[in-house]
Design a protein around this motif. Structure first.
Motif, PDB file in Angstrom:
ATOM      1  N   ILE A   1     -34.349   3.122  19.454  1.00  0.00           N
ATOM      2  CA  ILE A   1     -34.326   1.762  18.930  1.00  0.00           C
ATOM      3  C   ILE A   1     -33.965   0.835  20.081  1.00  0.00           C
ATOM      4  CG2 ILE A   1     -33.141   0.123  17.419  1.00  0.00           C
ATOM      5  CD1 ILE A   1     -32.750   2.337  15.393  1.00  0.00           C
ATOM      6  N   MET A   2     -34.733  -0.240  20.197  1.00  0.00           N
ATOM      7  CA  MET A   2     -34.401  -1.299  21.162  1.00  0.00           C
ATOM      8  C   MET A   2     -34.098  -2.554  20.352  1.00  0.00           C
ATOM      9  SD  MET A   2     -37.195  -0.381  24.128  1.00  0.00           S
ATOM     10  CE  MET A   2     -36.485  -1.477  25.351  1.00  0.00           C
ATOM     11  N   PRO A   3     -32.808  -2.829  20.100  1.00  0.00           N
ATOM     12  CA  PRO A   3     -32.459  -3.869  19.126  1.00  0.00           C
ATOM     13  C   PRO A   3     -32.587  -5.292  19.653  1.00  0.00           C
ATOM     14  CG  PRO A   3     -30.473  -2.781  19.927  1.00  0.00           C
ATOM     15  CD  PRO A   3     -31.628  -2.103  20.602  1.00  0.00           C
ATOM     16  N   ALA A   4     -32.746  -5.452  20.954  1.00  0.00           N
ATOM     17  CA  ALA A   4     -32.815  -6.809  21.525  1.00  0.00           C
ATOM     18  C   ALA A   4     -34.109  -6.993  22.297  1.00  0.00           C
ATOM     19  CB  ALA A   4     -31.610  -7.062  22.411  1.00  0.00           C
ATOM     20  N   GLY A   5     -35.186  -6.378  21.822  1.00  0.00           N
ATOM     21  CA  GLY A   5     -36.468  -6.531  22.488  1.00  0.00           C
ATOM     22  C   GLY A   5     -36.531  -5.772  23.796  1.00  0.00           C
ATOM     23  N   ALA A   6     -37.384  -6.244  24.695  1.00  0.00           N
ATOM     24  CA  ALA A   6     -37.595  -5.544  25.959  1.00  0.00           C
ATOM     25  C   ALA A   6     -36.352  -5.576  26.854  1.00  0.00           C
ATOM     26  CB  ALA A   6     -38.775  -6.171  26.705  1.00  0.00           C
ATOM     27  N   SER A   7     -35.421  -6.480  26.551  1.00  0.00           N
ATOM     28  CA  SER A   7     -34.190  -6.583  27.338  1.00  0.00           C
ATOM     29  C   SER A   7     -33.142  -5.563  26.938  1.00  0.00           C
ATOM     30  CB  SER A   7     -33.569  -7.966  27.158  1.00  0.00           C
ATOM     31  OG  SER A   7     -34.474  -8.958  27.513  1.00  0.00           O
ATOM     32  N   SER A   8     -33.434  -4.776  25.911  1.00  0.00           N
ATOM     33  CA  SER A   8     -32.418  -3.882  25.344  1.00  0.00           C
ATOM     34  C   SER A   8     -32.113  -2.683  26.205  1.00  0.00           C
ATOM     35  CB  SER A   8     -32.900  -3.283  24.021  1.00  0.00           C
ATOM     36  OG  SER A   8     -33.347  -4.220  23.130  1.00  0.00           O
ATOM     37  N   SER A   9     -30.891  -2.201  26.041  1.00  0.00           N
ATOM     38  CA  SER A   9     -30.606  -0.807  26.372  1.00  0.00           C
ATOM     39  C   SER A   9     -31.234   0.036  25.284  1.00  0.00           C
ATOM     40  CB  SER A   9     -29.098  -0.568  26.369  1.00  0.00           C
ATOM     41  OG  SER A   9     -28.493  -1.370  27.348  1.00  0.00           O
ATOM     42  N   MET A  10     -31.832   1.153  25.680  1.00  0.00           N
ATOM     43  CA  MET A  10     -32.450   2.023  24.677  1.00  0.00           C
ATOM     44  C   MET A  10     -31.366   2.820  23.954  1.00  0.00           C
ATOM     45  SD  MET A  10     -35.747   3.796  26.333  1.00  0.00           S
ATOM     46  CE  MET A  10     -36.629   3.024  27.666  1.00  0.00           C
ATOM     47  N   ILE A  11     -31.422   2.826  22.652  1.00  0.00           N
ATOM     48  CA  ILE A  11     -30.491   3.645  21.880  1.00  0.00           C
ATOM     49  C   ILE A  11     -31.205   4.936  21.497  1.00  0.00           C
ATOM     50  CG2 ILE A  11     -29.094   3.807  19.790  1.00  0.00           C
ATOM     51  CD1 ILE A  11     -29.024   0.754  19.710  1.00  0.00           C
ATOM     52  N   ALA A  12     -30.599   6.073  21.856  1.00  0.00           N
ATOM     53  CA  ALA A  12     -31.111   7.369  21.407  1.00  0.00           C
ATOM     54  C   ALA A  12     -30.657   7.559  19.968  1.00  0.00           C
ATOM     55  CB  ALA A  12     -30.576   8.485  22.300  1.00  0.00           C
ATOM     56  N   VAL A  13     -31.605   7.743  19.069  1.00  0.00           N
ATOM     57  CA  VAL A  13     -31.288   7.640  17.646  1.00  0.00           C
ATOM     58  C   VAL A  13     -30.930   8.983  17.022  1.00  0.00           C
ATOM     59  CG1 VAL A  13     -32.212   6.997  15.394  1.00  0.00           C
ATOM     60  CG2 VAL A  13     -32.703   5.579  17.392  1.00  0.00           C
ATOM     61  N   ASP A  14     -29.815   8.974  16.266  1.00  0.00           N
ATOM     62  CA  ASP A  14     -29.482  10.100  15.392  1.00  0.00           C
ATOM     63  C   ASP A  14     -29.014   9.492  14.066  1.00  0.00           C
ATOM     64  OD1 ASP A  14     -26.963   9.070  15.849  1.00  0.00           O
ATOM     65  OD2 ASP A  14     -26.381  10.652  17.256  1.00  0.00           O
ATOM     66  N   ASP A  15     -28.536  10.331  13.160  1.00  0.00           N
ATOM     67  CA  ASP A  15     -28.139   9.829  11.838  1.00  0.00           C
ATOM     68  C   ASP A  15     -27.041   8.782  11.925  1.00  0.00           C
ATOM     69  OD1 ASP A  15     -29.900  10.899  10.074  1.00  0.00           O
ATOM     70  OD2 ASP A  15     -28.787  12.778   9.803  1.00  0.00           O
ATOM     71  N   LYS A  16     -26.127   9.022  12.842  1.00  0.00           N
ATOM     72  CA  LYS A  16     -25.006   8.091  12.981  1.00  0.00           C
ATOM     73  C   LYS A  16     -25.515   6.710  13.406  1.00  0.00           C
ATOM     74  CE  LYS A  16     -21.200   7.401  16.045  1.00  0.00           C
ATOM     75  NZ  LYS A  16     -21.773   7.196  17.340  1.00  0.00           N
ATOM     76  N   VAL A  17     -26.469   6.693  14.304  1.00  0.00           N
ATOM     77  CA  VAL A  17     -27.044   5.416  14.746  1.00  0.00           C
ATOM     78  C   VAL A  17     -27.716   4.711  13.569  1.00  0.00           C
ATOM     79  CG1 VAL A  17     -28.867   4.371  16.154  1.00  0.00           C
ATOM     80  CG2 VAL A  17     -27.332   6.071  17.166  1.00  0.00           C
ATOM     81  N   LEU A  18     -28.497   5.468  12.810  1.00  0.00           N
ATOM     82  CA  LEU A  18     -29.219   4.853  11.697  1.00  0.00           C
ATOM     83  C   LEU A  18     -28.271   4.228  10.689  1.00  0.00           C
ATOM     84  CD1 LEU A  18     -32.147   7.365  11.062  1.00  0.00           C
ATOM     85  CD2 LEU A  18     -32.314   5.018  11.936  1.00  0.00           C
ATOM     86  N   ASP A  19     -27.086   4.794  10.555  1.00  0.00           N
ATOM     87  CA  ASP A  19     -26.128   4.266   9.583  1.00  0.00           C
ATOM     88  C   ASP A  19     -25.195   3.220  10.173  1.00  0.00           C
ATOM     89  OD1 ASP A  19     -27.011   5.618   7.286  1.00  0.00           O
ATOM     90  OD2 ASP A  19     -26.160   7.481   8.064  1.00  0.00           O
ATOM     91  N   THR A  20     -25.454   2.795  11.389  1.00  0.00           N
ATOM     92  CA  THR A  20     -24.623   1.766  12.012  1.00  0.00           C
ATOM     93  C   THR A  20     -24.946   0.392  11.440  1.00  0.00           C
ATOM     94  OG1 THR A  20     -24.619   3.021  14.067  1.00  0.00           O
ATOM     95  CG2 THR A  20     -24.004   0.691  14.223  1.00  0.00           C
ATOM     96  N   PRO A  21     -23.906  -0.348  11.038  1.00  0.00           N
ATOM     97  CA  PRO A  21     -24.146  -1.718  10.566  1.00  0.00           C
ATOM     98  C   PRO A  21     -24.593  -2.596  11.734  1.00  0.00           C
ATOM     99  CG  PRO A  21     -21.889  -0.986  10.082  1.00  0.00           C
ATOM    100  CD  PRO A  21     -22.480   0.016  11.019  1.00  0.00           C
ATOM    101  N   MET A  22     -25.592  -3.401  11.490  1.00  0.00           N
ATOM    102  CA  MET A  22     -26.108  -4.243  12.560  1.00  0.00           C
ATOM    103  C   MET A  22     -25.302  -5.543  12.635  1.00  0.00           C
ATOM    104  SD  MET A  22     -30.228  -3.709  12.155  1.00  0.00           S
ATOM    105  CE  MET A  22     -30.267  -4.189  10.434  1.00  0.00           C
ATOM    106  N   ASP A  23     -24.390  -5.593  13.582  1.00  0.00           N
ATOM    107  CA  ASP A  23     -23.768  -6.855  13.971  1.00  0.00           C
ATOM    108  C   ASP A  23     -23.451  -6.753  15.463  1.00  0.00           C
ATOM    109  OD1 ASP A  23     -21.400  -5.444  14.262  1.00  0.00           O
ATOM    110  OD2 ASP A  23     -20.405  -6.351  12.529  1.00  0.00           O
ATOM    111  N   TYR A  24     -22.940  -7.839  16.040  1.00  0.00           N
ATOM    112  CA  TYR A  24     -22.789  -7.855  17.502  1.00  0.00           C
ATOM    113  C   TYR A  24     -21.880  -6.721  17.975  1.00  0.00           C
ATOM    114  CZ  TYR A  24     -25.043 -12.411  17.158  1.00  0.00           C
ATOM    115  OH  TYR A  24     -25.936 -13.417  16.898  1.00  0.00           O
ATOM    116  N   ALA A  25     -20.722  -6.551  17.304  1.00  0.00           N
ATOM    117  CA  ALA A  25     -19.732  -5.579  17.781  1.00  0.00           C
ATOM    118  C   ALA A  25     -20.213  -4.141  17.604  1.00  0.00           C
ATOM    119  CB  ALA A  25     -18.406  -5.786  17.041  1.00  0.00           C
ATOM    120  N   ASN A  26     -20.792  -3.833  16.448  1.00  0.00           N
ATOM    121  CA  ASN A  26     -21.198  -2.449  16.191  1.00  0.00           C
ATOM    122  C   ASN A  26     -22.356  -1.993  17.078  1.00  0.00           C
ATOM    123  OD1 ASN A  26     -19.627  -1.048  14.035  1.00  0.00           O
ATOM    124  ND2 ASN A  26     -20.048  -2.973  12.976  1.00  0.00           N
TER     125      ASN A  26
END
Ligand SMILES: Cc1cc2nc3c(=O)[nH]c(=O)nc-3n(C[C@H](O)[C@H](O)[C@H](O)COP(=O)(O)O)c2cc1C
Ligand code: SF4
Ligand code: FES
Lengths: 416, 165
Positions: A279-304
């Motif tokens: 997942i690249m949450p901030a477009g092409a400028s993002s750090s790439m997140i390697a996705v697992d179940d924990k990532v998918l269940d992360t609430p989307m806000d700035y801190a998390n």
């Protein structure tokens, strides 16, 4: 859910002045000018917890309070440059719910004492600019813009201004340069725009989505707004969902909704039923997140999202499945930043050039292990040395791609 | 051709948007005006814009050079600018462009023999959820064409031949 920003999805024809008005439109604008001081408006927005939606998440009311009240005139600028790959939310707002954005811009202008506001649109948004020109003219005719508004000693003019295809002009000081008729290259900061901005005068710059929240906050109160979202990130956000999902598009959700909800409940899941890999949450400028179940269940806000060692940015969520290799993604992002580097400083100009060359070599199947090391090295050399954030952005996918998906790069250079 | 003669109303309207000390801001809108008819900005127009704004010709030329949407060379009547940036490429934009090249018999950067279309590859156009997509930059400004197929594109090109978009 009823929408707060994408209200055209609930209210047909809200782009028409009489329909907008019938649904409470311009009441907040009138209230601001006739019943509130600029400082009171700023305070209310501060208390709502609204943070800027252009990427950096800076508290909006706080920014407004920085305006230098010793120097005049003041200017307000709406940032409608929207050029981050994966971002297409401001456009939907301006095309479909234009008055709410314009009302927010008007209220912001009043709050900082600006009598002239510019909307800086990317040059490609040629049709949107002419639409906004029409809407502005309608507001003038109806007495919502112009001289002595609501019988008070306050006047406001709003103008559109088209850029001409340069991502860097979304960066606020490059935007000001461009708006002044120069090449879009960032300025040295400080001084910051609230002290020295457009034409050298105090200027506040906000994103389109940020401003579109403002009329609703004035109408319903700071507590109403703060009750949505999370402690860290108040209110609602438009998530631009793209990539390998079944139903890409904009989804307005409260902060704190999870990636899983966005991708599976709203986005219809992944094409061909594949698993999510990156997942690249901030477009092409993002750090790439390697996705697992924990990532998918992360609430989307700035801190998390920061806790996932990435960043939410303007919430342009690019979703990538396991058929795609990280080296290919890096090839795409690097080519974007090479094209968009403004050329002002050497680390970014040269760095993006070399990164593109190496990534191309790897992409063509001609790369070696040394090339991968070199690519990582160039990116790390750039970090902390560039004049503006674009140079930093250019390195994010490269570093995180190589560090978090080493197997993809090994495979890409395996035969050499 | 003189911009001021030909588009006096537009020029006046553009200049009225900016304060006197910000006259130079008009350079970008004036360049769009200069580019309207031929699809590129010629030397004479740059000279005239420099005169109107009291800046040097070199300064105007440097603006043309910096921004992607200004051109200093003639191309096809329409520039067809296909986005192949990351989100679009994840939805088949690269293949779309390749097939389009095949159908038109030209490579990226080339112009069809009838001078109608110049095919170009561009970065994100803020329409990533509607890939494949492209914009056409032509005499009537910039238009988006989203959720495209090669067939639909060929139909559009036929319509453009007839002068309609
Ligand atoms: C390279 C770069 C590109 C940016 N592009 C945009 C953009 O397209 N739109 C935007 O609103 N902000 C963009 N920003 C952020 C702006 O500099 C600025 O922070 C923002 O407009 C402030 O508005 P906000 O406080 O409402 O978010 C960009 C920043 C950088 C460094
Ligand atoms: S970091 Fe890149 S975009 Fe920013 S000033 Fe330097 S060259 Fe320009
Ligand atoms: S990536 Fe093609 S429009 Fe955004």
């Amino acid at each position: 859910m009823t929408h707060i920003l994408l209200r055209h999805r609930d209210i047909p024809d809200i782009h028409k002045l009489n329909v907008y008005k019938k649904n409470g439109g311009f009441a907040a604008w009138k209230k601001a000018v006739t019943k509130m001081t600029p400082a009171e408006v700023t305070e209310l927005v501060k208390n709502s917890g609204l943070r800027g939606r252009g990427g950096a998440g800076f508290p909006t009311g706080t920014k407004w309070s920085f305006i230098d009240n010793k120097v005049f005139p003041h200017y307000f600028v709406a940032n409608a440059d929207e050029s981050e790959p994966g971002t297409f939310k401001d456009r939907e707002i301006m095309e479909n719910n234009p008055f709410q954005f314009l009302e927010g811009l008007a209220i912001g202008s009043y709050a900082v004492g600006a009598n002239v506001a510019y909307i800086y649109l990317r040059g490609e948004s040629w049709q949107i600019a002419s639409l906004l020109d029409e809407k502005i003219a309608e507001m003038e005719k109806a007495g919502y813009l112009g001289e002595n508004l609501f019988g008070k000693d306050y006047s406001l003019k709003i103008y559109t201004h088209l850029g001409a295809g340069a991502y860097i002009c979304g960066e606020e000081t490059a935007l000001l340069e461009s708006l002044e008729g120069k090449r879009g290259q960032p300025r040295l900061r400080p001084p910051f725009p609230p002290a020295v901005g457009l034409y050298g005068k105090p200027t506040i710059i906000n994103n389109v989505e940020t401003l579109t929240n403002v009329p609703m906050i004035l109408a319903n109160g700071a507590d109403w707004y703060k009750a949505m979202g999370t402690a860290d990130s108040a209110g609602v956000k438009i998530f631009s969902l793209s990539g390998r999902v079944r139903k890409p598009g904009n989804y307005e959700l409260p902060f704190g909704a999870t990636f899983r909800q966005l991708i599976y409940e709203h986005g219809g899941g992944i094409m061909d039923g594949r698993p999510v890999k990156v997942i690249m949450p901030a477009g092409a400028s993002s750090s790439m997140i390697a996705v697992d179940d924990k990532v998918l269940d992360t609430p989307m806000d700035y801190a998390n999202v920061r806790a996932l060692r990435s960043e939410l940015g303007s919430a342009s969520v690019i979703v990538i499945d396991d058929t795609v290799s990280a080296d290919w993604i890096v090839g795409k992002t690097v080519s974007f930043f090479k094209h968009e580097s403004c050329g002002k400083c050497t680390p970014c100009r040269e760095g993006t050039y070399w990164m593109q060359n190496i990534a191309k070599r790897i992409g063509a199947g001609k790369g070696t292990h040394d090339d991968v090391d070199l690519l990582l090295n160039v990116a790390k050399q750039m970090q902390g040395k560039c004049f503006c954030a674009l140079g930093e952005f250019a390195t994010m996918a490269v570093v995180t791609g190589i560090e978090r998906f080493p197997q993809d790069f090994r495979k890409a250079v395996k035969s050499n | 051709m003189s911009l001021v003669k030909k588009y006096s109303k537009e020029v006046k309207q553009i200049l009225s948007k900016y304060p006197p000390e910000g006259r130079r801001s008009a350079v970008m809108p004036l360049l769009y005006l200069a580019q309207r008819e031929e699809g590129y900005v010629n030397k004479a127009a740059m000279r005239e814009i420099a005169q109107i704004l009291e800046i040097t010709e070199t300064e105007v030329a440097s603006i043309v050079g910096f921004y992607t949407l200004y051109h200093d060379e003639k191309a096809g009547k329409y520039r067809m600018q296909v986005c192949t940036d990351l989100p679009c490429a994840l939805r088949g934009a690269d293949e779309f462009l390749q097939n389009l090249c095949g159908n038109l018999g030209i490579k990226v950067g080339e112009t069809t023999p009838d001078g109608l279309i110049t095919l170009e590859e561009v970065k994100c156009l803020a329409g990533c959820d509607k890939a494949p997509l492209f914009q056409t930059q032509g005499p009537d400004g910039i238009r988006y064409h989203e959720n495209m197929t090669v067939d639909k594109t060929m139909e559009l090109i036929e319509a453009l031949k007839g002068g309609k978009e």
